[in-house]
Design a protein around this motif. Structure first.
Motif, PDB file in Angstrom:
ATOM      1  N   SER A 166       0.599  -1.100   0.000  1.00  6.24           N
ATOM      2  CA  SER A 166      -0.011   0.131  -0.020  1.00  6.24           C
ATOM      3  C   SER A 166       0.844   1.270   0.036  1.00  6.24           C
ATOM      4  O   SER A 166       0.534   2.009  -0.839  1.00  6.24           O
ATOM      5  CB  SER A 166      -0.950  -0.007   1.094  1.00  6.24           C
ATOM      6  N   LEU A 167       2.016   1.346   0.837  1.00  2.00           N
ATOM      7  CA  LEU A 167       2.671   2.425   1.051  1.00  2.00           C
ATOM      8  C   LEU A 167       3.623   2.552  -0.360  1.00  2.00           C
ATOM      9  O   LEU A 167       3.594   3.703  -1.013  1.00  2.00           O
ATOM     10  CB  LEU A 167       3.737   2.482   2.225  1.00  2.00           C
ATOM     11  N   ARG A 191       8.353   4.931   6.039  1.00  2.16           N
ATOM     12  CA  ARG A 191       6.786   5.231   6.719  1.00  2.16           C
ATOM     13  C   ARG A 191       7.200   6.120   7.857  1.00  2.16           C
ATOM     14  O   ARG A 191       6.228   7.019   7.999  1.00  2.16           O
ATOM     15  CB  ARG A 191       6.443   3.914   7.277  1.00  2.16           C
ATOM     16  N   GLU A 242       6.256  13.585   4.389  1.00  2.00           N
ATOM     17  CA  GLU A 242       6.005  13.776   3.032  1.00  2.00           C
ATOM     18  C   GLU A 242       7.163  14.426   2.275  1.00  2.00           C
ATOM     19  O   GLU A 242       7.845  13.954   1.280  1.00  2.00           O
ATOM     20  CB  GLU A 242       4.697  14.095   2.454  1.00  2.00           C
ATOM     21  N   SER A 297       2.406   6.124  -7.187  1.00  2.00           N
ATOM     22  CA  SER A 297       1.394   6.792  -8.093  1.00  2.00           C
ATOM     23  C   SER A 297       1.394   8.268  -7.813  1.00  2.00           C
ATOM     24  O   SER A 297       1.073   9.027  -8.623  1.00  2.00           O
ATOM     25  CB  SER A 297       0.032   6.236  -7.632  1.00  2.00           C
ATOM     26  N   SER A 298       1.848   8.680  -6.683  1.00  2.00           N
ATOM     27  CA  SER A 298       1.738  10.086  -6.408  1.00  2.00           C
ATOM     28  C   SER A 298       2.839  10.933  -6.960  1.00  2.00           C
ATOM     29  O   SER A 298       2.910  12.130  -7.144  1.00  2.00           O
ATOM     30  CB  SER A 298       1.356  10.508  -4.835  1.00  2.00           C
ATOM     31  N   GLY A 331       2.751   1.683  -3.414  1.00  2.00           N
ATOM     32  CA  GLY A 331       1.841   1.991  -4.471  1.00  2.00           C
ATOM     33  C   GLY A 331       1.559   3.407  -4.121  1.00  2.00           C
ATOM     34  O   GLY A 331       1.331   4.093  -5.393  1.00  2.00           O
ATOM     35  N   GLU A 332       1.200   3.986  -2.999  1.00  2.00           N
ATOM     36  CA  GLU A 332       0.765   5.131  -3.005  1.00  2.00           C
ATOM     37  C   GLU A 332       2.169   6.256  -3.410  1.00  2.00           C
ATOM     38  O   GLU A 332       1.870   7.198  -3.965  1.00  2.00           O
ATOM     39  CB  GLU A 332       0.602   5.425  -1.357  1.00  2.00           C
ATOM     40  N   ILE A 333       3.164   5.919  -2.867  1.00  2.00           N
ATOM     41  CA  ILE A 333       4.398   6.623  -3.425  1.00  2.00           C
ATOM     42  C   ILE A 333       4.435   6.599  -4.740  1.00  2.00           C
ATOM     43  O   ILE A 333       4.761   7.599  -5.360  1.00  2.00           O
ATOM     44  CB  ILE A 333       5.579   5.901  -2.589  1.00  2.00           C
TER      45      ILE A 333
END
Length: 90
Positions: A16-17, A61, A65, A23-24, A19-21
């Motif tokens: 999840s982390l 984590r 950001e 894509s963003s 994937g988020e990193i």
């Protein structure tokens, strides 16, 4: 390719982390890699850089950001220069 590799990661929190990193920050990281290795190889460089971060998920984590983005940029930049220098030596 990176999306498929992220899907294969067994631990859902790491998946999840990452994937988020990914894509963003994808467009920014691709642009950065393109300035060093060109359009043809930028995606491979970013994919390899992102996969190298898997073992650092706990560290990522804990980062804010802003720190995380700086770390990603440095990782992709270093991977791109490593790729560029390897190609130059051939």
């Amino acid at each position: 390719m990176c999306i498929l590799a992220i899907v294969e990661i067994k631990h859902s929190s790491e998946r999840s982390l990452l994937g988020e990193i990914f894509s963003s920050n994808y467009k920014m990281l691709i642009s950065l890699a393109m300035t060093i290795v060109g359009e043809e190889h930028a995606e491979d460089v970013v994919t390899n850089a992102m996969l190298s971060l898997f073992s650092l998920v706990p560290k990522l984590r804990l980062m804010e950001e802003r720190e995380r983005v700086a770390y990603l940029r440095a990782t992709v930049r270093n991977a791109a220069y490593k790729y560029y220098n390897a190609q130059k030596r051939r």
